[in-house]
Design a protein around this motif. Structure first.
Motif, PDB file in Angstrom:
ATOM      1  N   LEU A 262       0.820  -1.208   0.000  1.00 34.38           N
ATOM      2  CA  LEU A 262       0.000   0.000   0.000  1.00 34.38           C
ATOM      3  C   LEU A 262       0.851   1.255   0.000  1.00 34.38           C
ATOM      4  CD1 LEU A 262      -2.872  -0.856   2.529  1.00 34.38           C
ATOM      5  CD2 LEU A 262      -2.962  -0.891   0.030  1.00 34.38           C
ATOM      6  N   SER A 263       2.005   1.190   0.643  1.00 36.30           N
ATOM      7  CA  SER A 263       2.864   2.372   0.732  1.00 36.30           C
ATOM      8  C   SER A 263       3.495   2.739  -0.605  1.00 36.30           C
ATOM      9  CB  SER A 263       3.973   2.141   1.765  1.00 36.30           C
ATOM     10  OG  SER A 263       4.926   1.205   1.283  1.00 36.30           O
ATOM     11  N   LYS A 264       3.426   1.821  -1.586  1.00 41.09           N
ATOM     12  CA  LYS A 264       4.077   2.050  -2.872  1.00 41.09           C
ATOM     13  C   LYS A 264       3.116   2.010  -4.058  1.00 41.09           C
ATOM     14  CE  LYS A 264       8.318  -0.192  -1.194  1.00 41.09           C
ATOM     15  NZ  LYS A 264       9.236  -1.336  -1.387  1.00 41.09           N
ATOM     16  N   PRO A 269      -4.569   6.206  -2.969  1.00 38.52           N
ATOM     17  CA  PRO A 269      -4.482   7.656  -2.743  1.00 38.52           C
ATOM     18  C   PRO A 269      -3.212   8.034  -1.993  1.00 38.52           C
ATOM     19  CG  PRO A 269      -6.695   6.864  -2.274  1.00 38.52           C
ATOM     20  CD  PRO A 269      -5.850   5.649  -2.526  1.00 38.52           C
ATOM     21  N   ALA A 270      -2.698   9.213  -2.298  1.00 40.70           N
ATOM     22  CA  ALA A 270      -1.418   9.642  -1.743  1.00 40.70           C
ATOM     23  C   ALA A 270      -1.438   9.688  -0.221  1.00 40.70           C
ATOM     24  CB  ALA A 270      -1.042  11.016  -2.305  1.00 40.70           C
ATOM     25  N   ASP A 271      -2.558  10.116   0.367  1.00 44.40           N
ATOM     26  CA  ASP A 271      -2.606  10.198   1.823  1.00 44.40           C
ATOM     27  C   ASP A 271      -2.543   8.812   2.462  1.00 44.40           C
ATOM     28  OD1 ASP A 271      -5.133   9.555   0.841  1.00 44.40           O
ATOM     29  OD2 ASP A 271      -6.168  10.514   2.519  1.00 44.40           O
ATOM     30  N   LEU A 272      -3.173   7.815   1.828  1.00 49.95           N
ATOM     31  CA  LEU A 272      -3.112   6.457   2.353  1.00 49.95           C
ATOM     32  C   LEU A 272      -1.723   5.862   2.171  1.00 49.95           C
ATOM     33  CD1 LEU A 272      -4.497   4.065   3.677  1.00 49.95           C
ATOM     34  CD2 LEU A 272      -5.289   3.347   1.415  1.00 49.95           C
ATOM     35  N   ARG A 273      -1.081   6.157   1.048  1.00 48.08           N
ATOM     36  CA  ARG A 273       0.291   5.693   0.841  1.00 48.08           C
ATOM     37  C   ARG A 273       1.199   6.216   1.941  1.00 48.08           C
ATOM     38  NH1 ARG A 273      -0.312   7.024  -4.698  1.00 48.08           N
ATOM     39  NH2 ARG A 273       1.115   8.794  -4.428  1.00 48.08           N
ATOM     40  N   GLU A 274       1.021   7.480   2.294  1.00 47.94           N
ATOM     41  CA  GLU A 274       1.851   8.069   3.327  1.00 47.94           C
ATOM     42  C   GLU A 274       1.546   7.462   4.692  1.00 47.94           C
ATOM     43  OE1 GLU A 274       4.648  10.442   5.306  1.00 47.94           O
ATOM     44  OE2 GLU A 274       4.423   9.763   3.240  1.00 47.94           O
ATOM     45  N   ARG A 275       0.269   7.247   4.997  1.00 44.00           N
ATOM     46  CA  ARG A 275      -0.100   6.604   6.256  1.00 44.00           C
ATOM     47  C   ARG A 275       0.497   5.207   6.340  1.00 44.00           C
ATOM     48  NH1 ARG A 275      -5.931   5.829   6.562  1.00 44.00           N
ATOM     49  NH2 ARG A 275      -5.365   4.810   8.522  1.00 44.00           N
ATOM     50  N   ALA A 276       0.458   4.481   5.234  1.00 46.82           N
ATOM     51  CA  ALA A 276       1.023   3.126   5.216  1.00 46.82           C
ATOM     52  C   ALA A 276       2.532   3.173   5.417  1.00 46.82           C
ATOM     53  CB  ALA A 276       0.670   2.432   3.906  1.00 46.82           C
ATOM     54  N   ARG A 277       3.194   4.153   4.795  1.00 43.39           N
ATOM     55  CA  ARG A 277       4.652   4.275   4.932  1.00 43.39           C
ATOM     56  C   ARG A 277       5.036   4.544   6.385  1.00 43.39           C
ATOM     57  NH1 ARG A 277       8.463   7.792   5.568  1.00 43.39           N
ATOM     58  NH2 ARG A 277       6.977   9.519   5.736  1.00 43.39           N
ATOM     59  N   VAL A 278       4.279   5.410   7.048  1.00 46.11           N
ATOM     60  CA  VAL A 278       4.569   5.747   8.437  1.00 46.11           C
ATOM     61  C   VAL A 278       4.245   4.575   9.362  1.00 46.11           C
ATOM     62  CG1 VAL A 278       3.913   7.268  10.348  1.00 46.11           C
ATOM     63  CG2 VAL A 278       4.243   8.214   8.048  1.00 46.11           C
TER      64      VAL A 278
END
Length: 330
Positions: A262-264, A269-278
């Motif tokens: 999901l992070s990649k 959506p960009a906000d979910l990608r960022e949440r997944a990365r964090v």
């Protein structure tokens, strides 16, 4: 839930709309099992497969999207020592499709009610994937009804993922696309490719719908909303409080692989990608801590089958059967 969810378990996540099922009458039988229906709540009945056998009760509970028939190749292995059953969860297959009741507690209550309907005071429960939630709930809330618990790749903390997805749309997930498959045989072959072995014929018939005239695949056979409700209704487990004997068989994969995807993923959506990365480093720490905890618990027996994939008994059948027989004969 694990990296293999990226192409197999989440094959059961997204679907087109389906109509309410017309379940077969109770009491039908074939050489493999008797099929009956057990009332578990007002206007809710579960499909129960009775494989027969002699001895204490052993009940199989399927994972997300599957029916009890997914165990047709595993359950008969234990009829020499146990009376074996499998339940199909509400919202799927031939069980009732109510609009609600897909949280861990309600699904756990369904298991208790089904045991009551069968006249079983106690049983060993063997659950795959999502059914780990029901096993955990039963062990915490009705330990007197539980002889032992067997987690079949089912100890992932689905409640943590439910919390991660709270207040956001369910993200698009990679899954095996069955649309356009011309026949049952084509669906069976495609799933076998991704799962590591073919689903039993009864599972293909009960979990999917096909065009009566052409035989082509139409849709999954379930309440369309049931899958998302099951995911969002997952509770946080408390494995340390399970007091009876527990066997867990795993392929050593976990949710972190899916969150990393999901992070990649560009279609997320960009906000979910960022949440997944964090979230990913925190999730990996939690998974490592849980693994250490389970290995430290004296009533737990952990068996690891690296590379087996999510449907362990399809890819490593003999090893799963051997581990379960040894545990049941303890």
């Amino acid at each position: 839930m694990r990296t293999s969810w990226l192409r197999l378990s989440w094959v059961l996540l997204l679907s087109a709309c389906a109509t309410t099922p017309s379940p077969p009458p109770g009491g039908t039988a074939d050489p493999l099992h008797q099929v009956r229906r057990v009332k578990v709540a007002p206007e809710v009945e579960l499909e129960v497969l009775d494989y027969g056998g002699k001895g204490p009760a052993l009940v199989f509970l399927p994972g997300l999207g599957s029916t009890g028939h997914v165990f047709d190749v595993l359950a008969p292995e234990f009829i020499a020592t146990h009376h074996v059953y499998a339940f199909t969860r509400r919202g799927f297959g031939a069980s009732s499709w109510p609009a609600s009741g897909y949280d861990s507690a309600t699904l756990g209550h369904d298991v208790v009610a089904a045991l009551d309907g069968l006249g079983l005071t106690k049983a060993t429960l063997a659950g795959h994937s999502l059914a780990g939630d029901e096993l955990n709930w039963m062990g915490l809330n009705h330990p007197e009804r539980v002889e032992a618990l067997i987690f079949l790749d089912a100890t992932d903390n689905k409640g943590e993922i439910a919390a991660f997805l709270k207040d956001s749309p369910l993200p698009p997930l990679p899954f095996t696309v069955l649309d356009g498959q011309p026949s049952r045989e084509a669906v069976t072959a495609l799933l076998a490719r991704d799962l590591g072995g073919p689903f039993p014929p009864h599972e293909i018939e009960q979990a999917y719908e096909f065009d009566a005239a052409t035989g082509a695949y139409l849709r999954y056979h379930r309440l369309p909303e049931s899958t998302e409700q099951c995911i969002r209704g997952s509770a946080l487990p408390d494995y340390a409080k399970l007091r009876g004997p527990v066997l867990a068989i795993t392929d050593e994969q976990a949710f972190a692989g899916w969150v990393e995807f999901l992070s990649k993923a560009e279609n997320v959506p960009a906000d979910l990608r960022e949440r997944a990365r964090v979230f990913l480093p925190e999730l990996r720490q939690h998974e490592a801590a849980q693994d250490a905890l389970l290995r430290s618990l004296p009533n737990w027996k952990l068996v690891t089958l690296p590379g087996a994939g999510h449907y362990l008994w399809l890819t490593r059948h003999a090893e799963v059967v051997s581990a379960m027989r040894a545990f049941l004969a303890r």
